[in-house]
Design an enzyme around this catalytic site. Sequence first.
Site, mmCIF file in Angstrom:
data_model
loop_
_atom_site.group_PDB
_atom_site.id
_atom_site.type_symbol
_atom_site.label_atom_id
_atom_site.label_comp_id
_atom_site.label_asym_id
_atom_site.label_seq_id
_atom_site.Cartn_x
_atom_site.Cartn_y
_atom_site.Cartn_z
ATOM 1 N N LYS A 1 51.408 7.281 -6.304
ATOM 2 C CA LYS A 1 50.860 8.435 -5.565
ATOM 3 C C LYS A 1 51.694 8.696 -4.308
ATOM 4 C CE LYS A 1 46.438 9.781 -6.945
ATOM 5 N NZ LYS A 1 45.707 9.139 -7.863
ATOM 6 N N LYS B 1 51.223 8.970 -18.871
ATOM 7 C CA LYS B 1 49.908 8.541 -19.358
ATOM 8 C C LYS B 1 48.970 9.752 -19.514
ATOM 9 C CE LYS B 1 46.732 6.772 -16.390
ATOM 10 N NZ LYS B 1 45.334 6.404 -16.387
ATOM 11 N N LYS C 1 43.340 12.374 -16.397
ATOM 12 C CA LYS C 1 42.420 13.439 -15.977
ATOM 13 C C LYS C 1 43.145 14.447 -15.095
ATOM 14 C CE LYS C 1 38.749 10.145 -15.590
ATOM 15 N NZ LYS C 1 38.703 8.970 -14.729
HETATM 16 P P1 ATP Z 1 43.238 9.194 -14.412
HETATM 17 O O1 ATP Z 1 42.958 9.494 -15.848
HETATM 18 O O2 ATP Z 1 42.905 10.332 -13.495
HETATM 19 O O3 ATP Z 1 44.610 8.675 -14.233
HETATM 20 P P2 ATP Z 1 42.193 6.649 -14.612
HETATM 21 O O4 ATP Z 1 42.213 6.819 -16.046
HETATM 22 O O5 ATP Z 1 43.200 5.748 -14.030
HETATM 23 O O6 ATP Z 1 42.236 8.066 -13.965
HETATM 24 P P3 ATP Z 1 39.519 5.781 -14.951
HETATM 25 O O7 ATP Z 1 38.978 7.007 -15.543
HETATM 26 O O8 ATP Z 1 38.623 5.106 -14.027
HETATM 27 O O9 ATP Z 1 40.825 6.097 -14.150
HETATM 28 O O10 ATP Z 1 39.933 4.783 -16.099
HETATM 29 C C1 ATP Z 1 38.931 4.152 -16.834
HETATM 30 C C2 ATP Z 1 39.513 3.217 -17.821
HETATM 31 O O11 ATP Z 1 40.296 3.946 -18.784
HETATM 32 C C3 ATP Z 1 40.470 2.170 -17.219
HETATM 33 O O12 ATP Z 1 40.233 0.935 -17.836
HETATM 34 C C4 ATP Z 1 41.833 2.697 -17.551
HETATM 35 O O13 ATP Z 1 42.780 1.671 -17.653
HETATM 36 C C5 ATP Z 1 41.580 3.364 -18.907
HETATM 37 N N1 ATP Z 1 42.550 4.435 -19.138
HETATM 38 C C6 ATP Z 1 42.788 5.514 -18.382
HETATM 39 N N2 ATP Z 1 43.739 6.302 -18.901
HETATM 40 C C7 ATP Z 1 44.120 5.697 -20.060
HETATM 41 C C8 ATP Z 1 45.084 6.006 -21.076
HETATM 42 N N3 ATP Z 1 45.829 7.101 -21.001
HETATM 43 N N4 ATP Z 1 45.208 5.161 -22.111
HETATM 44 C C9 ATP Z 1 44.446 4.037 -22.212
HETATM 45 N N5 ATP Z 1 43.534 3.678 -21.282
HETATM 46 C C10 ATP Z 1 43.360 4.494 -20.217
#
Ligand code: ATP
Length: 329
Positions: free
Chosen positions: A111, A193, A196
């Site tokens: 970030k 990745k 969101k």
């Molecule tokens: P963002 O999607 O905004 O980057 P984040 O995914 O890091 O946010 P959370 O929504 O809290 O944050 O993630 C919840 C869980 O989902 C965590 O265990 C994270 O590692 C998993 N996760 C998030 N994105 C992925 C992905 N693209 N593939 C696999 N696991 C994921």
Amino acid sequence: MKRMLSGIKPTGQLHLGNYIGALRHFVEYQDEYDVFAFIANLHCITVPQDPKELKKNLRDCVALYLACGLDPEKATIFLQTDVKEHAQLGYIMNCHTYMGELNRMTQFKDKQSKGEKNLSGGLYTYPALMAADILLYSPDYVPVGEDQKQHVELTRDVAIRMNHRYGDLFKIPEPLVAKVGARIMSLSDPSKKMSKSDATNKGCIYLLDDLKTARKKVMSAVTDNLAHVHYDPENQPGVSNLMQIYSSLNHEKPFADIEKEFDGKGYGDFKKAVADSVCALLEEIQRKYNEIQTSGIIEKTLTDGAAKARAIAEKELDKVQEAIGMEII
Ligand code: ATP
Ligand code: LTN
């Protein structure tokens, strides 16, 4: 019974990456383990939130936990702020975490390197709060996606350090990162990745996307011109990502079997099969989600979950404060 704990921060709508990387594992394990699944609403205010939208996302997140198959009779589902001990142990963990450790956390560094302005102190110290979230419940395992492994490792380091200093305080948890699906990539840019915070919205399938939109996103996923379905993340990242999704949604079908299934077929056929699997999942989740909205089960789940979580967290915080010498009586 061994215990498992994890959380998701509802900074937006939950997506397929959250489901495959984290949520489906909570569901899979709930028969075998004592599962604690919480909504990390303290973590989501580390970046600015619109209050109305946040409130809706929190509710949706609980509804989606349930719609994805978490059963409140088996798993403890709660809101982080309903258990005040998280913030209090979070502060204590903060005082035992070195700045050098926080500086190494890739999520914060990413970030920062994007030049985002006005990053909050909360975002920087977030891993210390995450350590508290985990250690309050003495779990054996913490199922997370790849991006969160580093935070669980930091939790272990700080817990071991405190155990040396104060005696055996904490159980040392292990991160549980699945071999397939721990890092689902964006459909429009498979070097990133699925997230969101996808600005274009094309690369991320939200669990509440309508089926037509979801199908369209899969059908227009970026692939390559090699024209064979083969698992090779380096040279065929888009196809390999779709294979991860397909495998995860089809009982972990081995990549070699998927290659055989689509041998001699074009990407169109393969994408259609992936889209069918994704839409079947979304349809089932959305059907349950709609039922849950009007059932009153969200409120009951959170009330019961908070009571159960609080009883454990209170004892753990007391033990820690006592060991540190913070209590008088
Ligand atoms: P963002 O999607 O905004 O980057 P984040 O995914 O890091 O946010 P959370 O929504 O809290 O944050 O993630 C919840 C869980 O989902 C965590 O265990 C994270 O590692 C998993 N996760 C998030 N994105 C992925 C992905 N693209 N593939 C696999 N696991 C994921
Ligand atoms: N940091 C995680 C969410 C999270 C979490 C936790 C996960 C907060 N506390 C404790 C596992 C255990 C994220 O951003 N996905």
